[in-house]
Scaffold this motif. Structure first.
Motif, PDB file in Angstrom:
ATOM      1  N   GLY A  87     -15.629   1.569   1.196  1.00 43.80           N
ATOM      2  CA  GLY A  87     -16.261   0.287   1.516  1.00 43.80           C
ATOM      3  C   GLY A  87     -17.506   0.030   0.698  1.00 43.80           C
ATOM      4  N   GLN A  88     -18.277   1.096   0.420  1.00 44.61           N
ATOM      5  CA  GLN A  88     -19.502   0.920  -0.363  1.00 44.61           C
ATOM      6  C   GLN A  88     -19.174   0.466  -1.781  1.00 44.61           C
ATOM      7  OE1 GLN A  88     -22.068   4.398  -0.363  1.00 44.61           O
ATOM      8  NE2 GLN A  88     -23.894   3.119  -0.436  1.00 44.61           N
ATOM      9  N   ARG A  89     -18.097   1.012  -2.344  1.00 41.15           N
ATOM     10  CA  ARG A  89     -17.667   0.589  -3.683  1.00 41.15           C
ATOM     11  C   ARG A  89     -17.281  -0.888  -3.673  1.00 41.15           C
ATOM     12  NH1 ARG A  89     -12.182   3.091  -5.432  1.00 41.15           N
ATOM     13  NH2 ARG A  89     -11.506   1.440  -3.990  1.00 41.15           N
ATOM     14  N   ASP A  90     -16.572  -1.309  -2.621  1.00 40.27           N
ATOM     15  CA  ASP A  90     -16.151  -2.715  -2.556  1.00 40.27           C
ATOM     16  C   ASP A  90     -17.332  -3.643  -2.293  1.00 40.27           C
ATOM     17  OD1 ASP A  90     -13.540  -2.205  -3.190  1.00 40.27           O
ATOM     18  OD2 ASP A  90     -12.859  -2.044  -1.123  1.00 40.27           O
ATOM     19  N   LEU A  91     -18.362  -3.140  -1.592  1.00 36.00           N
ATOM     20  CA  LEU A  91     -19.595  -3.929  -1.455  1.00 36.00           C
ATOM     21  C   LEU A  91     -20.198  -4.172  -2.831  1.00 36.00           C
ATOM     22  CD1 LEU A  91     -21.624  -2.535   1.608  1.00 36.00           C
ATOM     23  CD2 LEU A  91     -20.443  -4.724   1.440  1.00 36.00           C
ATOM     24  N   LYS A  92     -20.249  -3.117  -3.631  1.00 33.10           N
ATOM     25  CA  LYS A  92     -20.819  -3.220  -4.979  1.00 33.10           C
ATOM     26  C   LYS A  92     -20.000  -4.169  -5.848  1.00 33.10           C
ATOM     27  CE  LYS A  92     -22.082  -0.272  -8.918  1.00 33.10           C
ATOM     28  NZ  LYS A  92     -21.093  -0.736  -9.891  1.00 33.10           N
ATOM     29  N   ASP A  93     -18.660  -4.083  -5.712  1.00 34.81           N
ATOM     30  CA  ASP A  93     -17.768  -4.926  -6.522  1.00 34.81           C
ATOM     31  C   ASP A  93     -17.561  -6.315  -5.926  1.00 34.81           C
ATOM     32  OD1 ASP A  93     -17.497  -2.825  -8.266  1.00 34.81           O
ATOM     33  OD2 ASP A  93     -15.594  -2.113  -7.418  1.00 34.81           O
ATOM     34  N   ARG A  94     -18.184  -6.558  -4.766  1.00 32.92           N
ATOM     35  CA  ARG A  94     -18.083  -7.861  -4.087  1.00 32.92           C
ATOM     36  C   ARG A  94     -16.630  -8.222  -3.772  1.00 32.92           C
ATOM     37  NH1 ARG A  94     -22.908  -6.753  -3.162  1.00 32.92           N
ATOM     38  NH2 ARG A  94     -24.597  -8.219  -3.617  1.00 32.92           N
ATOM     39  N   LEU A  95     -15.895  -7.257  -3.184  1.00 33.28           N
ATOM     40  CA  LEU A  95     -14.494  -7.467  -2.851  1.00 33.28           C
ATOM     41  C   LEU A  95     -14.242  -7.326  -1.356  1.00 33.28           C
ATOM     42  CD1 LEU A  95     -12.362  -5.623  -5.587  1.00 33.28           C
ATOM     43  CD2 LEU A  95     -12.443  -8.079  -5.112  1.00 33.28           C
ATOM     44  N   LEU A  96     -13.455  -8.237  -0.819  1.00 37.08           N
ATOM     45  CA  LEU A  96     -12.950  -8.141   0.550  1.00 37.08           C
ATOM     46  C   LEU A  96     -11.546  -7.558   0.444  1.00 37.08           C
ATOM     47  CD1 LEU A  96     -14.081 -11.677   1.814  1.00 37.08           C
ATOM     48  CD2 LEU A  96     -15.268  -9.499   2.160  1.00 37.08           C
ATOM     49  N   ARG A  97     -11.432  -6.262   0.763  1.00 34.93           N
ATOM     50  CA  ARG A  97     -10.175  -5.547   0.562  1.00 34.93           C
ATOM     51  C   ARG A  97      -9.729  -4.915   1.888  1.00 34.93           C
ATOM     52  NH1 ARG A  97      -8.643  -3.212  -4.257  1.00 34.93           N
ATOM     53  NH2 ARG A  97     -10.807  -3.035  -4.941  1.00 34.93           N
ATOM     54  N   HIS A  98      -8.431  -4.970   2.183  1.00 32.53           N
ATOM     55  CA  HIS A  98      -7.908  -4.386   3.416  1.00 32.53           C
ATOM     56  C   HIS A  98      -7.973  -2.862   3.353  1.00 32.53           C
ATOM     57  CE1 HIS A  98      -4.436  -4.461   0.696  1.00 32.53           C
ATOM     58  NE2 HIS A  98      -3.915  -3.471   1.426  1.00 32.53           N
ATOM     59  N   VAL A  99      -8.076  -2.243   4.532  1.00 29.78           N
ATOM     60  CA  VAL A  99      -8.199  -0.793   4.620  1.00 29.78           C
ATOM     61  C   VAL A  99      -6.848  -0.116   4.410  1.00 29.78           C
ATOM     62  CG1 VAL A  99      -8.850   1.143   6.113  1.00 29.78           C
ATOM     63  CG2 VAL A  99     -10.190  -0.959   6.160  1.00 29.78           C
ATOM     64  N   SER A 100      -5.816  -0.644   5.074  1.00 27.31           N
ATOM     65  CA  SER A 100      -4.495  -0.023   5.014  1.00 27.31           C
ATOM     66  C   SER A 100      -3.416  -1.078   5.167  1.00 27.31           C
ATOM     67  CB  SER A 100      -4.357   1.019   6.128  1.00 27.31           C
ATOM     68  OG  SER A 100      -4.098   0.379   7.371  1.00 27.31           O
ATOM     69  N   PRO A 101      -2.152  -0.723   4.913  1.00 28.11           N
ATOM     70  CA  PRO A 101      -1.062  -1.693   5.098  1.00 28.11           C
ATOM     71  C   PRO A 101      -0.957  -2.208   6.531  1.00 28.11           C
ATOM     72  CG  PRO A 101      -0.307   0.151   3.776  1.00 28.11           C
ATOM     73  CD  PRO A 101      -1.665   0.526   4.290  1.00 28.11           C
ATOM     74  N   ALA A 102      -1.553  -1.485   7.483  1.00 26.42           N
ATOM     75  CA  ALA A 102      -1.525  -1.937   8.876  1.00 26.42           C
ATOM     76  C   ALA A 102      -2.272  -3.256   9.056  1.00 26.42           C
ATOM     77  CB  ALA A 102      -2.131  -0.870   9.787  1.00 26.42           C
ATOM     78  N   PHE A 103      -3.033  -3.645   8.054  1.00 28.57           N
ATOM     79  CA  PHE A 103      -3.710  -4.950   8.066  1.00 28.57           C
ATOM     80  C   PHE A 103      -2.732  -6.060   8.418  1.00 28.57           C
ATOM     81  CE2 PHE A 103      -4.692  -8.914   5.920  1.00 28.57           C
ATOM     82  CZ  PHE A 103      -6.050  -9.107   6.136  1.00 28.57           C
ATOM     83  N   ALA A 104      -1.515  -5.965   7.867  1.00 31.49           N
ATOM     84  CA  ALA A 104      -0.522  -7.032   8.022  1.00 31.49           C
ATOM     85  C   ALA A 104       0.085  -7.085   9.417  1.00 31.49           C
ATOM     86  CB  ALA A 104       0.588  -6.865   6.987  1.00 31.49           C
ATOM     87  N   GLU A 105      -0.338  -6.191  10.299  1.00 32.85           N
ATOM     88  CA  GLU A 105       0.198  -6.186  11.658  1.00 32.85           C
ATOM     89  C   GLU A 105      -0.542  -7.148  12.579  1.00 32.85           C
ATOM     90  OE1 GLU A 105       0.014  -2.130  12.886  1.00 32.85           O
ATOM     91  OE2 GLU A 105       1.753  -1.507  11.701  1.00 32.85           O
ATOM     92  N   ASP A 106      -1.718  -7.598  12.147  1.00 30.85           N
ATOM     93  CA  ASP A 106      -2.550  -8.439  13.011  1.00 30.85           C
ATOM     94  C   ASP A 106      -2.797  -9.799  12.351  1.00 30.85           C
ATOM     95  OD1 ASP A 106      -4.384  -9.622  14.659  1.00 30.85           O
ATOM     96  OD2 ASP A 106      -5.839  -7.995  14.616  1.00 30.85           O
ATOM     97  N   PRO A 107      -2.146 -10.862  12.826  1.00 31.55           N
ATOM     98  CA  PRO A 107      -2.285 -12.180  12.186  1.00 31.55           C
ATOM     99  C   PRO A 107      -3.696 -12.748  12.263  1.00 31.55           C
ATOM    100  CG  PRO A 107      -1.127 -12.368  14.287  1.00 31.55           C
ATOM    101  CD  PRO A 107      -1.236 -10.908  13.985  1.00 31.55           C
ATOM    102  N   LEU A 108      -4.479 -12.327  13.248  1.00 34.75           N
ATOM    103  CA  LEU A 108      -5.842 -12.851  13.361  1.00 34.75           C
ATOM    104  C   LEU A 108      -6.673 -12.488  12.133  1.00 34.75           C
ATOM    105  CD1 LEU A 108      -7.666 -14.409  15.403  1.00 34.75           C
ATOM    106  CD2 LEU A 108      -8.552 -12.179  16.098  1.00 34.75           C
TER     107      LEU A 108
END
Length: 409
Positions: A112-133
């Motif tokens: 997450g710290q790397r993505d903060l630096k790169d200014r990216l909103l990235r999902h943690v795992s493929p389980a992201f797609a299980e929750d439509p909210l």
């Protein structure tokens, strides 16, 4: 028992932003141990407790498994064996999947710290797609952090697109959807929320009436930006820049829905789009069970915003009808919000962002003139019942005629 600060509090501290809400996760503990330490249980879905002194929420580390459709279709498992990493992997974005102990030692298994630096909103795992909210949540975070240069990672946007195509978004309850939508509209760049929803195909599922505005032209003399969808985003952006309340921002989003119904043969003109749009505004309000104040203002702005723009040209009788429609005598704030929405609409055009909007003060003055008509003299003249109402109306019309003449002098 080990306690960690998690999620947004860690993210915002690393971004140098104010930390308001703090979430805590407890690893290696049981419900009985929490109760023995004086924590008060809340909720029935999973073990969450309130701290006996601070009242902050502490949740036992847990895993989750998809068990049905929609936001609530999950089975949770909390036990002392669940690790911090297992708890963090169920979260939506890497920047929300970090934890720190009381010494601010960071646990960041998903970069997450790397993505903060790169200014990216990235999902943690493929389980992201299980929750439509999460489609709405990511779009909301994009609106919040757009000013810092954040964008949605392409692979995350692809998962959001798959969710939008799956039919899962329809499983969201109106209440959950509205909570995310209303929060997103109050972010610094709410137009980005709409842009991200459109980019992943969610806008045409959730608000097809708004999605239909993109690609619909308007007369370039009045709308140099031409595209109605682009104009709507600009109006929303102006509402945020001018710190408008949720009621005004919601009205700004929906004010031009009628233009999406104009046949192509009539483009770029949109005759009577104000009235045509009312059924669409009503449908969107009902779909998300929008609170009454937001729903009412959206309908009124949809119907009368062009009256606002032509305020200085309106006949006194039309002006009176406008004031009556808003019940300015008992609900002055609603009329003030209407004026604000009209001004945002006028400013939400390319090259018009800094243009003055004299209609605003003119409408305020008209409302004051009508409100200042005294009722007591009419009562003393013996008017009562329906006759009193007509007498008041005549006096208000007289006052508006005088006001218009003075303003034109």
């Amino acid at each position: 028992m080990r306690i960690y600060k998690v999620g947004g509090a860690v993210r915002d501290r690393l971004l140098g932003k104010p930390v308001t809400d703090i979430d805590w996760v407890v690893v290696g503990a049981t419900t009985e141990e929490m109760l023995a330490k004086g924590f008060r249980p809340v909720g029935a879905d999973f073990p969450v407790f309130l701290h006996p002194k601070s009242g902050e929420e502490y949740a036992l580390a847990r895993t989750e498994r998809k068990s049905g459709r929609g936001y609530g279709g999950f089975t949770f498992h909390a036990s002392p064996e669940v690790t911090l990493e297992e708890d963090l992997i169920r979260r939506d974005l890497t920047i929300n999947a970090m934890a720190e102990d009381d010494q601010q030692n960071l646990t960041d298994p998903y970069h997450g710290q790397r993505d903060l630096k790169d200014r990216l909103l990235r999902h943690v795992s493929p389980a992201f797609a299980e929750d439509p909210l999460r489609v709405l949540r990511v779009a909301r975070f994009a609106a919040r952090y757009a000013g810092l240069g954040f964008t949605v990672a392409p692979e995350t946007l692809e998962l959001m697109r798959q969710l939008s195509d799956s039919g899962e978004l329809q499983a969201l309850t109106p209440e959950r959807s509205w909570k995310e939508i209303s929060r997103a509209l109050m972010e610094d760049q709410p137009q980005v929320f709409i842009e991200v929803l459109r980019a992943c195909g969610a806008l045409k599922v959730l608000m097809p009436e708004v999605d239909a505005l993109f690609g619909v032209p308007q007369p370039p003399a009045h709308h140099p930006e031409i595209d109605t969808g682009a104009h709507t985003l600009s109006v929303l952006q102006q509402a945020a820049l001018h710190k408008q309340p949720l009621t005004v921002r919601w009205a700004c989003l929906l004010h031009d829905l009628g233009k999406g119904l104009t046949p192509e043969a009539e483009w770029p003109r949109h005759i009577a789009h104000e009235f045509k749009g009312l059924k669409l505004i009503k449908a969107v309000n009902e779909r998300f069970k929008v609170p009454r104040d937001c729903a009412e203002l959206a309908l009124l702005v949809g119907e009368y915003h062009t009256h606002g723009h032509r305020a200085l040209e309106l006949k006194p009788s039309t002006l009176l009808e406008l004031l009556q429609s808003f019940d300015v005598y008992r609900r002055p704030q609603r009329f003030e919000e209407f004026i604000a929405a009209c001004e945002m609409d006028a400013r939400g055009r390319t090259g018009f962002e800094q243009r003055s909007y004299p209609q605003a003060d003119y409408l305020r003055g008209a409302a004051t003139a009508a409100r200042n008509v005294a009722v007591q003299p009419l009562l003393e003249q013996g008017f009562k019942g329906p006759e009193l109402g007509e007498a008041i109306k005549r006096e208000r019309l007289k006052a508006l005629k005088a006001y218009k003449e003075a303003a034109s002098a």
